[in-house]
Design a protein around this motif. Sequence first.
Motif, PDB file in Angstrom:
ATOM      1  N   ALA A  84       2.054  -1.472  -3.960  1.00  0.00           N
ATOM      2  CA  ALA A  84       1.300  -0.581  -4.957  1.00  0.00           C
ATOM      3  C   ALA A  84      -0.188  -0.373  -4.251  1.00  0.00           C
ATOM      4  O   ALA A  84      -0.409   0.891  -4.524  1.00  0.00           O
ATOM      5  N   ASP A  85      -0.727  -0.851  -3.611  1.00  0.00           N
ATOM      6  CA  ASP A  85      -2.006  -0.700  -2.887  1.00  0.00           C
ATOM      7  C   ASP A  85      -1.702   0.266  -1.660  1.00  0.00           C
ATOM      8  O   ASP A  85      -2.621   0.856  -1.214  1.00  0.00           O
ATOM      9  N   LEU A  86      -0.562  -0.028  -0.955  1.00  0.00           N
ATOM     10  CA  LEU A  86      -0.214   0.643   0.152  1.00  0.00           C
ATOM     11  C   LEU A  86       0.231   2.187  -0.072  1.00  0.00           C
ATOM     12  O   LEU A  86      -0.015   3.077   0.840  1.00  0.00           O
ATOM     13  N   LEU A  87       1.077   2.479  -1.024  1.00  0.00           N
ATOM     14  CA  LEU A  87       1.720   3.630  -1.078  1.00  0.00           C
ATOM     15  C   LEU A  87       0.309   4.624  -1.775  1.00  0.00           C
ATOM     16  O   LEU A  87      -0.137   4.445  -2.670  1.00  0.00           O
ATOM     17  N   PRO A  97      -0.919   7.484  -3.843  1.00  0.00           N
ATOM     18  CA  PRO A  97      -0.763   8.065  -5.197  1.00  0.00           C
ATOM     19  C   PRO A  97      -0.023   9.280  -4.956  1.00  0.00           C
ATOM     20  O   PRO A  97      -0.348  10.265  -4.285  1.00  0.00           O
ATOM     21  N   GLY A  98       1.013   9.667  -6.168  1.00  0.00           N
ATOM     22  CA  GLY A  98       1.584  10.955  -6.047  1.00  0.00           C
ATOM     23  C   GLY A  98       2.631  10.995  -5.236  1.00  0.00           C
ATOM     24  O   GLY A  98       3.433  12.224  -5.649  1.00  0.00           O
ATOM     25  N   GLY A 125       5.962  -8.514 -12.812  1.00  0.00           N
ATOM     26  CA  GLY A 125       5.526  -7.507 -13.697  1.00  0.00           C
ATOM     27  C   GLY A 125       3.894  -7.154 -13.948  1.00  0.00           C
ATOM     28  O   GLY A 125       3.606  -6.464 -14.566  1.00  0.00           O
ATOM     29  N   ASP A 126       3.258  -8.178 -12.915  1.00  0.00           N
ATOM     30  CA  ASP A 126       1.841  -7.596 -13.069  1.00  0.00           C
ATOM     31  C   ASP A 126       1.652  -6.494 -12.363  1.00  0.00           C
ATOM     32  O   ASP A 126       0.484  -5.364 -12.868  1.00  0.00           O
ATOM     33  N   THR A 127       2.430  -5.899 -11.315  1.00  0.00           N
ATOM     34  CA  THR A 127       1.646  -4.510 -10.775  1.00  0.00           C
ATOM     35  C   THR A 127       3.492  -3.719 -10.862  1.00  0.00           C
ATOM     36  O   THR A 127       4.378  -4.036 -10.094  1.00  0.00           O
ATOM     37  N   VAL A 128       3.130  -2.541 -11.185  1.00  0.00           N
ATOM     38  CA  VAL A 128       4.540  -1.664 -11.292  1.00  0.00           C
ATOM     39  C   VAL A 128       3.892  -0.345 -10.775  1.00  0.00           C
ATOM     40  O   VAL A 128       2.711   0.254 -11.245  1.00  0.00           O
ATOM     41  N   LEU A 129       4.668   0.391 -10.099  1.00  0.00           N
ATOM     42  CA  LEU A 129       4.450   1.918  -9.668  1.00  0.00           C
ATOM     43  C   LEU A 129       5.157   2.804 -10.746  1.00  0.00           C
ATOM     44  O   LEU A 129       4.609   3.838 -11.219  1.00  0.00           O
ATOM     45  N   ARG A 130       6.299   2.173 -11.168  1.00  0.00           N
ATOM     46  CA  ARG A 130       7.182   2.917 -12.333  1.00  0.00           C
ATOM     47  C   ARG A 130       7.730   2.005 -12.983  1.00  0.00           C
ATOM     48  O   ARG A 130       8.186   0.810 -12.669  1.00  0.00           O
TER      49      ARG A 130
END
Length: 557
Positions: A46-49, A51-52, A146-151
């Motif tokens: 989540a931190d590497l990808l 945004p958008g 479940g802590d971090t989700v992109l979608r």
Amino acid sequence: MGSAGTVAELVQRQWGDHRPGLRHEDLVLTQHQVASGAAARAALLADLLPPGGEPHLGVLLDNTPEFPLWLSAAALAGAAVAGINPTRRGAELARDITHTDCRVLITERAHLPLFDGLPLPGVRVLVTDTDAYADLLAPYAGAHPGDTVLRTPAPDTRMLLYFTSGSTGAPKAALCTQGRLAAAGRSLVDHFGVRREDVHYLCMPMFHGNAVIADWAPALTAGAAVALRRRFSASGFLPDVRAYGATYFTYVGRAVQYLLATPERPDDRDHTLRLGFGTEAGAVDAARFRERFGVRLVEGYGSSEGGAAIQRTPDTPPGAIGRAADRDDLAVVDPETGRERVAAVLDADGRLLNGEAAIGELVNRGRTPFEGYWRNPEADAARVRGGWYWTGDLFFRDADGFLYFAGRTEDRLRVDSENLAAAMIENILARWADAAAVAVYAVPDPVAGDQVMAALALREGAEFDPGAFAAFLRAQPDLGTKMAPRFVRVVDAMPVTATNKVHRVGLRREGFWSGGRLWWNGDGPYRPFGEEDLAGLVRAYEEHGRHRLLASHGGGL
């Protein structure tokens, strides 16, 4: 415990389960540790990808623990994994990565030379077996599933992009959602009675759908452990099975034949294995495997696209794959007219007597779980036509409804379990200065799948030099490891259709050899193919029970 609708739910169920979950060499991770490692990687992702963008990552790894950990991480994050094939080279490899919009690429040091000089703009490469990777991952060690989700993961959330080849063009990335992958795992658990106590041995490459869909997914669904082999090894197979207590494995193509080729030992049945599931073993070798190792092999039919499935039943005759799955309305049709082919007529030895009338393309006329290809509407339209799913595979059906595999459609090859497009190989061979015209097509392998046949029309005054041709092949940076022709046939003129297209059907009908100039590299450098070679090839077909395939290739043998 109810059925899970997503892979993310299955990964979350591992949390707090301290039974063994993943084994690789001397490493043992509990189910809980797998879920914890997946959560950490999901947070890192989540931190590497950026945004958008599309939440896609590429994974080019051998079967190491990082591969299933990143699959699980992608599921938790609502991201998708593109399995990158390490046999691809040069611009074609770069295209696979960029076409699927991968902004993060997971690999290992052994594969880094593949990327030398490749243009991969905007792609962050993580090398798993380095201190830098461990340091990058360390701050996320306390993450929970479940802590971090992109979608937010849902049944229709994209999960896999698995490359598959058709008749023309570059490989296509078939889509598989979390819901379809979870359903596939649940179906196999029910069909084979997979238990929590089982251990699934993953020795087929995880960049293919076979290992993930048919091996990893049912293990995850049942809460069973998985054991990884970096790369398939026939000599290491039984030692691994014994060391891990493996009970289930999947295979494709030649794996079964390689296992049968190992020296027999009095303790061949001393193991925990109870079932193998896969494709292209053949009835003869499946029977040999069961006799020698005491393990039942179940042949299936399916693909990463998921458009059609054939299920084996206890009354399936030798050589047949099975009948259509309950959800499918499968038919064998003329690919030009769509009319259903007649029932096959088989002799007492199972040889097909009316191949010209019985063999056709397998289609699914019912509802199909096919979810399309990534950004390839032309390929989608070619696969689903007139409301039917067209498999691109040749079959025939007997009077009782059992389906028999009869090869690939004319421009598609499957070599050592790799799907190849003839046009891609033709484009490479066309660079040879002595070639005036090139046609590449499949001829059936005596054991499993296909072999590559190249027909060459030479420029005026040129003579075929097998040594020079082999040197040319070695110099082509984008010639994959499965693409080199096994057979090379020199023709005076390339046969063409009325529309000036290469008449591959005519070439295939002539089979391997109908006289003339033919070279092959059966046991080393290219050399002339003679009568003794022909007789040996026929014997190999008969030995492996694949003589019926000759009917679909014109009886040219």
